[in-house]
Design a protein around this motif. Structure first.
Motif: not given
Ligand SMILES: NC(=O)c1ccc[n+]([C@@H]2O[C@H](COP(=O)([O-])OP(=O)(O)OC[C@H]3O[C@@H](n4cnc5c(N)ncnc54)[C@H](O)[C@@H]3O)[C@@H](O)[C@H]2O)c1
Length: 248
Positions: A27, A52-53
């Motif tokens: 992250r 998510d990233i």
């Protein structure tokens, strides 16, 4: 001027990126502009972090050199973070050869396999940042973790040698040595029962700051060593351990 996107346009691979310290590193590197390949033996966890990233996920056991070569050999990475690791607790007199081979295979041989897979392309590019997550256990030892500590100490000698061999390619290699960090790994220690809870409390008390560390505190140190600006830092061991390495 401070560059918030120190890793813009760069490609990074983080082993064991599916949870804990590795996920926080993924992250953080992505937040600094890197495109991250999240490598883990657990594909679901890796995919969750990658989604998510905006990165990619790959399912690989770092203890399998052929699989590591297959997954990484054709990639061109600016940054490798050797983070995958695990432990099986036990007094050394009770550790079997099969157990110590399992621990060495992931924590030490995994570092060798991943480093060897990415180095040729880094050498051709004449640029690279290799950051290996060892442990304070590798510097000061740890009761009930003798083989793990041996593997983590091995990673130090290996990293210093890689730093020497690759300085001429402007590739740096450094180690981050965390102390006790709040992750699922520590939950596994607590799951041992009263003895495990006592072990975690002892680790916490062994720090100067008197607390467990966070995954983000480790990720910040990794991001520094992974950045272009850490160009004059190589062969170093950076403790992120609340002063545990000071002893006493
Ligand atoms: N948590 C701590 O207190 C602490 C302290 C010192 C060092 N470390 C080191 O930090 C690193 C990360 O630890 P953590 O606490 O986040 O652990 P964790 O158990 O929470 O996460 C480890 C990750 O590595 C992956 N992994 C394990 N074996 C693998 C393999 N063979 N191939 C690919 N992926 C594999 C797991 O699936 C998991 O996603 C490890 O190297 C560990 O030894 C942790």
């Amino acid at each position: 001027m401070v560059d918030a996107y120190r890793l813009a346009g760069q490609r990074a691979v983080v082993t064991g990126g599916g949870r804990g310290i590795g996920a926080a590193v993924c992250r953080r590197l992505a937040a600094e502009g890197a495109t991250v390949l999240v490598l883990d033996r657990d594909l679901d966890m890796a995919q969750e972090v990658a989604a998510d990233i905006g990165g990619e996920a790959v399912c690989v056991d770092v203890g399998d050199p052929a699989a590591v070569q297959e997954a990484l050999r054709d990639g061109v990475f600016h940054v490798l973070v050797n983070n995958a690791g695990f432990d099986e607790f036990g007094w050394f007199t009770e550790v079997t050869p099969a157990q110590w081979q399992r621990i060495l295979r992931v924590n030490l041989e995994g570092v060798l396999a991943c480093t060897q897979a990415v180095l040729p392309a880094m050498q051709r590019a004449r640029y690279g940042r290799i950051v290996t997550i060892s442990s304070e256990a590798g510097r000061i030892g740890s009761k009930g973790n003798a083989v793990y500590a041996a593997a983590k100490a091995g990673a130090l000698g290996f990293t210093k040698s890689i730093a020497r061999e690759n300085a001429r390619f402007a590739i740096t290699a450094n180690v981050v040595a965390p102390g006790p960090i709040e992750t699922p790994l520590l939950d596994q220690v607590r799951a041992l029962g009263e003895q495990g809870t006592r072990m975690v409390a002892a680790m916490e008390a062994g720090t100067q700051l008197g607390r467990l560390g966070t995954v983000d505190e480790v990720a910040a140190a990794v991001a520094f060593l992974a950045a272009p600006e850490a160009s004059y830092v190589t062969g170093e061991v950076l403790g992120v351990s609340g002063g545990m390495g000071l002893g006493g």
